[in-house]
Each structure stands twice: as structure tokens, then as C-alpha cells.
Design an enzyme around this catalytic site. Structure first.
Site, PDB file in Angstrom:
ATOM      1  N   GLU A 193       9.478  -3.920  10.263  1.00  0.00           N
ATOM      2  CA  GLU A 193       9.822  -2.452   9.548  1.00  0.00           C
ATOM      3  C   GLU A 193      10.511  -1.403  10.515  1.00  0.00           C
ATOM      4  O   GLU A 193       9.886  -1.412  11.809  1.00  0.00           O
ATOM      5  CB  GLU A 193       8.472  -1.808   8.940  1.00  0.00           C
ATOM      6  CG  GLU A 193       8.947  -0.489   8.143  1.00  0.00           C
ATOM      7  CD  GLU A 193       7.931  -0.070   7.220  1.00  0.00           C
ATOM      8  OE1 GLU A 193       6.779  -0.726   6.992  1.00  0.00           O
ATOM      9  OE2 GLU A 193       8.111   1.041   6.897  1.00  0.00           O
TER      10      GLU A 193
ATOM     11  N   ASP B 132      -1.112  -6.179   0.050  1.00  0.00           N
ATOM     12  CA  ASP B 132      -1.362  -5.573   1.145  1.00  0.00           C
ATOM     13  C   ASP B 132      -2.821  -5.493   1.544  1.00  0.00           C
ATOM     14  O   ASP B 132      -3.672  -4.850   0.587  1.00  0.00           O
ATOM     15  CB  ASP B 132      -0.881  -4.326   1.308  1.00  0.00           C
ATOM     16  CG  ASP B 132       0.577  -4.205   2.086  1.00  0.00           C
ATOM     17  OD1 ASP B 132       0.936  -5.142   2.765  1.00  0.00           O
ATOM     18  OD2 ASP B 132       1.454  -3.250   2.019  1.00  0.00           O
TER      19      ASP B 132
ATOM     20  N   ASP C 160       0.923  -1.274  -0.043  1.00  0.00           N
ATOM     21  CA  ASP C 160      -0.202  -0.099  -0.070  1.00  0.00           C
ATOM     22  C   ASP C 160       0.890   1.354   0.192  1.00  0.00           C
ATOM     23  O   ASP C 160       0.340   2.451  -0.157  1.00  0.00           O
ATOM     24  CB  ASP C 160      -1.085   0.043   1.197  1.00  0.00           C
ATOM     25  CG  ASP C 160      -0.348   0.188   2.497  1.00  0.00           C
ATOM     26  OD1 ASP C 160       0.808  -0.247   2.414  1.00  0.00           O
ATOM     27  OD2 ASP C 160      -1.152  -0.172   3.416  1.00  0.00           O
ATOM     28  N   SER C 161       2.030   1.007   0.033  1.00  0.00           N
ATOM     29  CA  SER C 161       3.020   2.201  -0.252  1.00  0.00           C
ATOM     30  C   SER C 161       2.853   2.736  -1.643  1.00  0.00           C
ATOM     31  O   SER C 161       3.249   3.871  -2.090  1.00  0.00           O
ATOM     32  CB  SER C 161       4.897   1.838  -0.203  1.00  0.00           C
ATOM     33  OG  SER C 161       4.787   0.721  -1.202  1.00  0.00           O
TER      34      SER C 161
ATOM     35  N   GLU D 131      -1.342  -5.336   8.960  1.00  0.00           N
ATOM     36  CA  GLU D 131      -0.299  -4.718  10.140  1.00  0.00           C
ATOM     37  C   GLU D 131      -0.817  -4.991  11.330  1.00  0.00           C
ATOM     38  O   GLU D 131      -2.130  -4.735  11.775  1.00  0.00           O
ATOM     39  CB  GLU D 131      -0.291  -3.133   9.668  1.00  0.00           C
ATOM     40  CG  GLU D 131       0.460  -2.965   8.550  1.00  0.00           C
ATOM     41  CD  GLU D 131       0.626  -1.338   8.271  1.00  0.00           C
ATOM     42  OE1 GLU D 131       0.440  -0.497   9.016  1.00  0.00           O
ATOM     43  OE2 GLU D 131       1.066  -1.217   7.010  1.00  0.00           O
TER      44      GLU D 131
ATOM     45  N   LYS E  57      -1.022  -9.600   3.435  1.00  0.00           N
ATOM     46  CA  LYS E  57      -0.274  -9.077   4.542  1.00  0.00           C
ATOM     47  C   LYS E  57      -1.195  -7.855   5.382  1.00  0.00           C
ATOM     48  O   LYS E  57      -1.810  -6.946   4.581  1.00  0.00           O
ATOM     49  CB  LYS E  57       1.180  -8.207   4.073  1.00  0.00           C
ATOM     50  CG  LYS E  57       1.794  -7.380   5.417  1.00  0.00           C
ATOM     51  CD  LYS E  57       3.110  -7.110   4.756  1.00  0.00           C
ATOM     52  CE  LYS E  57       3.259  -5.934   3.776  1.00  0.00           C
ATOM     53  NZ  LYS E  57       2.758  -4.682   4.610  1.00  0.00           N
TER      54      LYS E  57
HETATM   55  O1  KIV Z   1       3.488  -1.007   1.499  1.00  0.00           O
HETATM   56  C1  KIV Z   1       4.678  -1.265   1.490  1.00  0.00           C
HETATM   57  O2  KIV Z   1       5.389  -1.193   0.595  1.00  0.00           O
HETATM   58  C2  KIV Z   1       5.270  -2.133   2.694  1.00  0.00           C
HETATM   59  C3  KIV Z   1       6.643  -2.484   2.995  1.00  0.00           C
HETATM   60  C4  KIV Z   1       7.081  -1.178   3.490  1.00  0.00           C
HETATM   61  C5  KIV Z   1       7.047  -3.584   3.592  1.00  0.00           C
HETATM   62  O3  KIV Z   1       4.506  -2.491   3.557  1.00  0.00           O
END
Ligand code: KIV
Length: 265
Positions: free
Chosen positions: A183, A88, A49-50, A118, A116
Site C-alpha cells: 500500500e 483482514d 478493516d477499511s 499488517e 491478511k
Molecule cells: O482494509 C482495506 O481495505 C485494506 C486495503 C486498503 C488493502 O487493507
């Protein structure tokens, strides 16, 4: 192109930890980069989600929707041949186990092999795993909780915080997660967690002793609009092109040369 390339499974990724082979991972958001990353031999692609920051231009990941994630996951998976793909679950898409499963299903239908999430959300992890959806945990700096954390900073420096992250890592594993992203935590804490966990630990800003490394693609290619974080590195320096830069990153991870001390806390 070789038609007989075998797509990696979670069993292949776990086997890498067992035999001590470092796991290489990059974020990916579209089909063109997915094809190059895959061709360069990267083991794992994270549709992170970056993308809210590097693709959409936001200052955080909070604006990303499940629809955005499914769109980018589908594009990445269309071009992937070998790499294992994790996607994510974005902000507020797993308030309860049932909602988490409904949203995770959208990412799995788009082609992801794992989702994934958090935090130590053991309720959601357990439920997803029960539904046959593999889960990657994410501890340490949690970008979706940035307003609660008050900034992007290293987590687990104080002994009590370090103890909490270690305890949560064990809980995430016990709930059924098959991978863990750590992280921005001190390298010695990440090393200890990697030692105590049977599942692979993938670090970003977490030192060299993790079982694998992940970086945001745009940071390591030095094409991001934001300042490159200290834990990242510009692999375009000295490379003839994008694929060569990614191959250099892969080799540096596999040989334990990246991250170096200056990329760690
Ligand atoms: O969203 C992302 O790119 C991430 C990485 C920072 C691990 O979760």
C-alpha cells in the site's frame, strides 16, 4: 445464474501471476455488493478493516473488532460464487501467534479462504500457515500503525526505507505468505518487489507493475464519505450502473490501463 461456477483457490490466483494475467481485487463488506462484484468477474474480494471508515464512519481502522470482521466476512461469503475471499485480521488481534490463530479461525469459519495481517509478522505468518490457514501479508502504509506513522503518507521514498520494505517482503514470503498487499509505495519499488517475489503482489497506490490491483469499493464508486485518495479513480463516471463501473475497473486492471501515472507515486 450459472450453477457450475467454480470458486477460485489460491492456486488459481498464483497461476495468474505465473501466466502474467493481472489480478483484479476490490474490497467488499456485505452480501449485495459481494454478489455484484462477483458477477462482474472480479477475482479477489477483500473484506478489509477499511470497513471501520466506510461502513462504521470512524476516522481510522483501529476501532474494528474481530466480531465485526467475522460478521461482514460471513455476509460477503454468502453471496460469493467465484471470487477468492481474503479477510483482514483487525488491530490487536494478532499480538502472539496463538491469539492470531484463534482469531483467524473465526474468519475462516465465516467463509474466508485467507487472512491478511499488517507488517512483517513472520512469527504469526509461520504459525498460521502451520495450522493450515493461508496468509496475505501487507506492507508499505500500514493503517493499523497510523499513530506510529503519523499520517497516511507514501512509504519507502528514502533508499533505506525502500530497502527495509523489500527485505520485509522477502521475509513475509519466506515465512509462508501466499499473497502480499503493498500500500502506498513508489511504483518502481513495488515493481522491483513484484519481480523478486514468486507470490502475487497486489498494489493499492503502488503503481502499474504489481501483479494485481485492489481499491476500496466505496472510493471507486465515488460513494465514500471521505475524500477519494489520489491513487483511486471514480469508475462510476460514464457507467450506467454499479456493475458496469466494476466491469470497467476489472478491464482496466486486466489490460494494464489502471493505475495510470497520475494514480502512482
Ligand atoms: O482494509 C482495506 O481495505 C485494506 C486495503 C486498503 C488493502 O487493507
Amino acid at each position: 445464474m450459472n450453477q457450475s461456477v467454480k470458486m477460485l483457490t489460491i492456486r488459481d490466483v498464483s497461476a495468474m501471476k505465473q501466466r502474467g494475467e493481472k489480478i483484479s481485487c476490490l474490497t467488499a463488506y456485505d452480501a449485495s455488493f459481494s454478489a455484484i462484484i462477483d458477477q462482474a468477474g472480479i477475482d479477489l474480494m477483500l473484506v478489509g478493516d477499511s470497513l471501520g471508515m466506510v461502513i462504521q464512519g470512524s476516522d481510522a481502522t483501529l476501532q474494528v473488532s474481530i466480531r465485526d470482521m467475522a460478521y461482514h466476512t460471513r455476509a460477503v461469503c454468502k453471496a460469493r460464487r467465484r471470487a477468492f475471499v481474503v479477510a483482514d485480521l483487525p488491530f490487536m488481534t494478532y499480538p502472539t501467534p496463538l491469539v492470531a490463530a484463534q482469531n483467524a479461525a473465526k474468519l475462516m469459519r465465516a467463509g474466508a479462504q485467507m487472512v491478511k495481517l499488517e507488517g512483517a509478522r513472520t512469527d504469526c505468518i509461520r504459525f498460521l500457515v502451520d495450522q493450515g490457514i493461508p496468509v496475505c501479508g501487507h506492507l508499505g502504509l500500514l493503517p493499523q500503525s497510523i499513530n506510529q506513522l503519523g499520517g497516511y503518507r507514501v512509504q519507502g521514498r528514502e533508499p533505506a526505507d525502500a530497502e527495509k520494505i523489500l527485505t520485509e517482503a522477502l521475509q513475509v514470503q519466506e515465512a509462508g505468505a501466499a499473497l502480499l498487499v503493498l500500500e502506498c509505495v513508489p511504483a518502481d519499488l513495488a515493481g522491483e518487489i513484484g519481480k523478486q517475489l514468486a507470490i502475487p503482489v497486489i498494489g493499492i497506490g503502488a503503481g502499474a507493475d504489481c501483479d494485481g490491483q485492489v481499491l476500496v469499493l466505496y472510493d471507486m464508486l465515488d460513494i465514500g464519505i471521505l475524500r477519494r485518495p489520489r491513487f483511486s479513480m471514480n469508475f462510476m463516471k460514464g457507467a450506467a450502473g454499479v456493475e458496469e463501473a466494476i466491469r470497467a475497473y476489472r478491464l482496466a486492471v486486466k489490460e494494464g490501463r489502471f493505475p495510470a501515472a497520475e494514480h502512482s507515486y
